[in-house]
Motif scaffolding. Structure first.
Motif, short mmCIF file in Angstrom:
data_model
loop_
_atom_site.label_atom_id
_atom_site.label_comp_id
_atom_site.label_asym_id
_atom_site.label_seq_id
_atom_site.Cartn_x
_atom_site.Cartn_y
_atom_site.Cartn_z
N PRO A 97 -3.73 10.71 -14.14
CA PRO A 97 -4.30 11.18 -12.88
C PRO A 97 -4.24 10.09 -11.81
O PRO A 97 -4.23 8.89 -12.12
N LEU A 98 -4.23 10.53 -10.56
CA LEU A 98 -4.21 9.61 -9.43
C LEU A 98 -5.48 9.78 -8.62
O LEU A 98 -5.80 10.89 -8.19
N VAL A 99 -6.21 8.70 -8.42
CA VAL A 99 -7.43 8.72 -7.60
C VAL A 99 -7.08 8.15 -6.23
O VAL A 99 -6.51 7.06 -6.13
N VAL A 100 -7.45 8.90 -5.17
CA VAL A 100 -7.09 8.50 -3.81
C VAL A 100 -8.32 8.47 -2.92
O VAL A 100 -8.75 9.50 -2.40
N PRO A 101 -8.93 7.30 -2.73
CA PRO A 101 -10.02 7.20 -1.76
C PRO A 101 -9.46 7.19 -0.34
O PRO A 101 -8.44 6.56 -0.07
N ILE A 102 -10.12 7.91 0.57
CA ILE A 102 -9.77 7.87 1.99
C ILE A 102 -10.53 6.71 2.61
O ILE A 102 -11.76 6.70 2.63
N LEU A 103 -9.79 5.71 3.11
CA LEU A 103 -10.41 4.54 3.70
C LEU A 103 -11.07 4.91 5.03
O LEU A 103 -10.60 5.79 5.73
N ARG A 104 -12.21 4.27 5.39
CA ARG A 104 -12.76 3.21 4.59
C ARG A 104 -13.88 3.70 3.69
O ARG A 104 -14.16 3.12 2.64
N LYS A 159 -14.98 4.44 -13.26
CA LYS A 159 -15.83 4.20 -14.43
C LYS A 159 -15.71 5.35 -15.40
O LYS A 159 -15.74 5.17 -16.62
N LEU A 160 -15.60 6.57 -14.88
CA LEU A 160 -15.49 7.74 -15.73
C LEU A 160 -14.05 7.99 -16.15
O LEU A 160 -13.80 8.55 -17.22
N LEU A 161 -13.10 7.58 -15.31
CA LEU A 161 -11.69 7.84 -15.58
C LEU A 161 -10.89 6.54 -15.46
O LEU A 161 -10.08 6.36 -14.55
N PRO A 162 -11.13 5.60 -16.39
CA PRO A 162 -10.55 4.25 -16.24
C PRO A 162 -9.04 4.20 -16.38
O PRO A 162 -8.42 3.23 -15.94
N THR A 163 -8.42 5.20 -17.00
CA THR A 163 -6.97 5.16 -17.17
C THR A 163 -6.22 5.69 -15.95
O THR A 163 -4.99 5.66 -15.91
N ALA A 164 -6.94 6.19 -14.95
CA ALA A 164 -6.29 6.74 -13.77
C ALA A 164 -5.64 5.63 -12.95
O ALA A 164 -6.06 4.47 -12.97
N GLU A 165 -4.60 6.00 -12.22
CA GLU A 165 -4.02 5.11 -11.23
C GLU A 165 -4.74 5.32 -9.90
O GLU A 165 -5.37 6.36 -9.69
N VAL A 166 -4.62 4.35 -9.01
CA VAL A 166 -5.33 4.41 -7.73
C VAL A 166 -4.34 4.26 -6.58
O VAL A 166 -3.52 3.34 -6.58
N GLY A 167 -4.41 5.19 -5.64
CA GLY A 167 -3.65 5.08 -4.40
C GLY A 167 -4.63 5.05 -3.24
O GLY A 167 -5.83 5.28 -3.43
N PHE A 168 -4.13 4.79 -2.03
CA PHE A 168 -5.02 4.67 -0.88
C PHE A 168 -4.44 5.40 0.32
O PHE A 168 -3.23 5.40 0.55
N LEU A 169 -5.34 6.03 1.09
CA LEU A 169 -4.97 6.62 2.37
C LEU A 169 -5.95 6.11 3.41
O LEU A 169 -7.18 6.23 3.23
N GLY A 170 -5.43 5.51 4.48
CA GLY A 170 -6.30 5.06 5.55
C GLY A 170 -6.28 6.05 6.68
O GLY A 170 -5.23 6.34 7.27
N MET A 171 -7.44 6.63 6.98
CA MET A 171 -7.54 7.62 8.06
C MET A 171 -8.73 7.31 8.94
O MET A 171 -9.77 6.85 8.47
N THR A 187 -3.54 8.89 10.55
CA THR A 187 -3.27 8.08 9.36
C THR A 187 -2.75 6.72 9.81
O THR A 187 -1.77 6.64 10.54
N TYR A 188 -3.40 5.65 9.38
CA TYR A 188 -2.99 4.32 9.78
C TYR A 188 -2.47 3.48 8.60
O TYR A 188 -1.92 2.40 8.82
N ALA A 189 -2.63 3.98 7.38
CA ALA A 189 -2.13 3.25 6.21
C ALA A 189 -2.04 4.18 5.02
O ALA A 189 -2.81 5.14 4.91
N GLU A 190 -1.07 3.90 4.12
CA GLU A 190 -0.99 4.66 2.87
C GLU A 190 -0.33 3.81 1.81
O GLU A 190 0.56 3.02 2.08
#
Length: 210
Positions: free
Chosen positions: A71-78, A89-101, A112-115
């Motif tokens: 799974p991919l976890v994507v927090p919207i910054l900031r 903590k619940l899904l430690p094997t997930a990968e993490v991506g980022f979206l800056g909005m 969108t200012y970053a991804e």
């Protein structure tokens, strides 16, 4: 779109403290992490798994493990960054991506200012983190961004939502596979696009820049 509003006394209790304007940033951050872990439990009910055979001290048995691709976890910054720790903590094997909005405070439209995301999200379950679902602009743009990269299954986790934001997301995504998980569904938006009763600006309260 599927909508799930969490109904649990622990979530309601923690939300009450978050809403209080007297709650300091360190406590706000800690409670946000705890809340997200509780919401993530609901949001991951349909996470993809694959069978695996193991041996216990007594016998062999078949269990499951988180499937591939991860799974991919994507927090919207900031502000979404304050939710990340509770999710992984619940899904430690997930990968993490980022979206800056960022939201234009006049037009209320997101930019969108970053991804930082994989180019191909085919067959990936994506979990988007955004504390406040107000107008739905930022979250909607993030969901479209993920679908444009090939995602087919997106779950959005928000601490609070407004009916206007829920309606906007529902209209936008149509019959695509989107699951929306909220800690609470509040009354409405005010004339400035803030959730009522809400908890103010989540990013400011997380990081102390009120």
């Amino acid at each position: 779109m599927r909508l799930h509003v969490a109904d649990h006394p622990l979530i309601t209790h923690k939300l009450t403290v978050l809403r209080d304007e007297r709650t300091p940033s360190p406590v706000f951050r800690q409670l946000t992490e705890e809340l997200v872990t509780l919401l993530a439990y609901e949001a991951t009910r349909s996470v993809h798994v694959s069978p695996v055979e193991i041996r216990t001290p007594v016998t062999t048995t078949t269990g499951v493990r988180i499937g591939e691709p991860r799974p991919l976890v994507v927090p919207i910054l900031r502000a979404g960054l304050g939710m990340l720790e509770g999710m992984v903590k619940l899904l430690p094997t997930a990968e993490v991506g980022f979206l800056g909005m960022a939201r234009n405070e006049v037009t209320l439209e997101p930019t969108t200012y970053a991804e930082r995301l994989p180019e191909d999200l085919s067959d990936r379950q994506c979990f988007v983190l955004d504390p406040m679902l107000a107008t739905g602009g930022s979250l909607g743009a993030a969901i479209e961004f993920l679908f444009a990269r090939g995602a087919q299954d997106v779950t959005a986790i928000c601490i609070l939502g407004a009916p206007e934001g829920v309606a906007a997301i529902e209209k936008q995504v149509g019959d695509r596979e989107v699951h929306l998980v909220l800690g609470a569904l509040d009354e409405r938006l005010n004339e400035k696009g803030y959730i009522v009763p809400g908890l103010g600006d989540a990013g400011d309260r997380l990081y102390g820049t009120v």
